[in-house]
Design an enzyme around this catalytic site. Structure first.
Site, PDB file in Angstrom:
ATOM      1  N   GLY A  54       9.008   6.687 -36.453  1.00 27.10           N
ATOM      2  CA  GLY A  54       8.767   7.019 -37.852  1.00 27.10           C
ATOM      3  C   GLY A  54       7.366   6.722 -38.346  1.00 27.10           C
ATOM      4  O   GLY A  54       6.750   7.519 -39.063  1.00 27.10           O
ATOM      5  N   CYS A 114     -10.118  -7.371 -25.135  1.00 30.30           N
ATOM      6  CA  CYS A 114     -10.828  -8.510 -24.571  1.00 30.30           C
ATOM      7  C   CYS A 114     -10.265  -9.736 -25.254  1.00 30.30           C
ATOM      8  O   CYS A 114     -10.735 -10.162 -26.274  1.00 30.30           O
ATOM      9  CB  CYS A 114     -12.322  -8.381 -24.863  1.00 30.30           C
TER      10      CYS A 114
END
Lengths: 382, 201
Positions: free
Chosen positions: A197, A322
């Site tokens: 949704g 990272c």
């Protein structure tokens, strides 16, 4: 704020919120209840089902509501490798969302054979390899409809044909495609389809799984008799009603055409390519979603770009994370044969029907000086 | 978004000593093939083995760029030995702290500094051994001037050396040594003669 991270999630359409509110306030009845206060809510669940079905070219009884794309993918993969004990095999692609890939690896650990099909430099699926590796032991072929990072559209109808030719079922993770490009499950030979949704201006925590009528299916979530026993758990009524409205709005906007969004994306891409040296578009040679563009800036690292854009209120994302001491480049870009350095220069821009030309122009004004500044201190910049 | 300190963001937005240096005394290139992060570092070193100037280039996140910038600020004015000892935790402290997940970003700076200093020492070693070879087996012109003299290196640098030549010959030997060492290395090496009064230094 300029929000260009619509493949991560989208804003709730105001019409969707309006439609949901009564079910978060006074209409809190359980649709499974006998009494009128509860059972009258079921009508709204069924309207939502019709709207979602219409968006996919499906029949309402083929739609099961669930908690979102991840659940749909988990359910489809589990069912698709269980329905025939002689066919425990799964064939999927290297660029699927983790909801598919991680489930696939778990199933492999449980002893179900797994084949992962690669893509080329443009992100195009290796259909020959798909044919080769789909065999009489294959229970399910799962190929995403559109890639979340690059927006590259996958050959769903062709892949479904390959699956059926081998006697297997076909599932598509269409989380990124539904509402952005027309989908017709009947015409494309799709047996199962997952959607979510919140990727189409609906609420989070709700989605649907399409299962073709008559197609073998084993439920994953067991319990009460909701959804005809196919997916147990009390109805997330507000979410379902919101998803229904979102599907209806998406259908209307698809009918009006996605030309406007595609034109804005082209404007963004052309502007970036003209102003940022060495920039290139991932999957440029392939048909793509009209809202998604991953730019490989080359020579400047994506998180540094993200940080500078964030300071200017421009919200985008990168493919890599990272976070835990080592930075892994996006596996999607790696699967396309893009090296780690270049993959770590990727920024994904994903638009929505709410994106304006003024926003695109503001990005095109802010971005080139930021890139130039980072290039000036980069050891790679030419 | 990471929780970055004001100091770190300042170094990211306004990196100090960014770029490359013309003819650096020491140069290094380090990187991680895994994530593509990379860095170059150039150092200029004076005759007291003190870093007088630094330049860096970094491909990396805000944390990597800021820690490289901070490192160059910290290294300036330090001896080579001191600069080599700058720890990642000191760089992080200089930047007002860093998110723990970003700590690894500063490791590259330490490696780059060690690499540039190693490069400086390697090039200095080349000059030292070229000088030794010339003095051990001097061409006739130099041999003639060497007779009855002592030549002692006071300080050697990759681009120049300071010699004590006794008794003083007015610079003739120094200039011949400069060309001989330069020819052996294929680069210009300047030779300075330490004046008499400098002997007690």
């Amino acid at each position: 704020m300029i929000y260009l991270d619509n493949n991560a999630t989208t804003r709730l359409a105001p019409e969707v919120l309006e439609e949901m509110l009564p079910f978060l306030r006074e209409e809190y009845g359980n649709p499974s209840s006998f009494h009128t206060f509860g059972s009258r809510v079921m009508e709204h669940v069924e309207t939502a089902r019709e709207r979602v079905a219409a968006l996919l070219g499906a029949s309402p009884r083929e739609i099961t509501f669930n908690s979102g794309g991840t659940e749909g993918d988990n359910t489809a993969l589990e069912s698709g490798t269980t329905w025939d004990p002689a066919r425990p095999g799964l064939v999927t692609t290297a660029v699927e969302h983790p909801a598919v890939l991680e489930t696939a690896r778990q199933l492999e650990r449980l002893g179900r054979p797994l084949a992962v099909i690669g893509v080329d430099r443009s992100g195009r699926l290796d259909l020959d390899d798909l044919v080769r590796r789909t065999d009489p032991r294959t229970g399910l072929v799962s190929v995403m409809a559109a890639n979340n990072e690059t927006g590259v559209l996958m050959p769903v109808a062709e892949a479904a044909e390959v699956a059926h030719a081998a006697g297997a079922l076909f599932h598509t993770d269409a989380v990124q495609a539904v509402g952005k490009v027309p989908i017709d499950v009947a015409a494309s030979g799709i047996d199962m389809l997952s959607l979510s949704g919140h990727k189409l201006h609906g609420p989070k925590g709700v989605g649907a799984l399409y299962v073709r009528k008559g197609s073998p299916f084993l439920p994953l979530i067991l319990g009460g008799h909701q959804e005809k026993g196919v997916r147990a758990g009390t109805y997330n009524v507000a979410g379902i009603v919101g998803l229904g409205r979102a599907a209806e709005l998406a259908m209307r906007s698809l009918r009006d055409g996605t030309g406007r969004e595609a034109a804005l994306l082209a404007r963004l891409e052309d502007g970036i390519l003209a102003s940022c040296p060495e920039a290139e578009i991932a999957g440029a040679g392939s048909p793509r979603l009209p809202n998604t563009s991953t730019v490989l800036f080359t020579s400047v690292e994506s998180e540094a770009i993200l940080t500078l854009l964030d300071m200017r209120g421009i919200v985008v994302s990168s493919g890599s994370a990272c976070s835990t001491g080592s930075k892994d480049p996006s596996y999607v870009l790696s699967a396309m044969g893009i090296d780690a350095m270049k993959a770590n220069t990727a920024i994904r821009f994903s638009l929505s029907r709410y994106t304006t030309e003024a926003e695109i122009d503001a990005v095109l004004e802010a971005l080139p000086p930021l890139i130039a500044r980072l290039r000036a201190i980069s050891p790679y910049a030419r | 978004m990471w929780k970055y300190s004001k100091e770190l963001m300042d170094h990211f937005m306004n990196p100090r000593n960014a770029g490359r240096m013309e003819d650096p005394d020491g140069h290094s290139e380090v990187g991680s093939p895994q994530c593509g992060d990379a860095m170059t570092l150039d150092i200029r070193v004076d005759d007291d083995d003190v870093i007088s100037d630094v330049r860096f280039q970094t491909f990396g996140c805000a944390g990597a760029i800021a820690s490289a910038s901070a490192l160059t600020e910290m290294a300036k004015g330090r001896s080579l030995a001191e600069a080599r000892k700058i720890r990642n935790s000191e760089v992080a402290a200089f930047l007002g702290g860093m998110p723990p997940e970003k700590y690894h970003c500063s490791v590259m700076g330490h490696d780059a500094m060690a690499g540039a200093i190693d490069d400086f020492e390697r090039r200095r070693g080349e000059v030292e051994s070229a000088l030794r070879r010339v003095l051990a087996d001097p061409p006739s012109e130099i041999a003639a001037l060497l007779a009855g003299r002592t030549v002692e290196p006071v300080h050697v640098h990759p681009g120049r050396m300071t010699l004590r030549i006794l008794p003083d010959d007015g610079g003739a030997l120094a200039s011949l040594l400069a060309s001989a060492v330069g020819a052996a290395l294929g680069r210009t090496v300047e030779v300075r003669v330490q004046p008499e009064e400098g002997r007690t230094r």
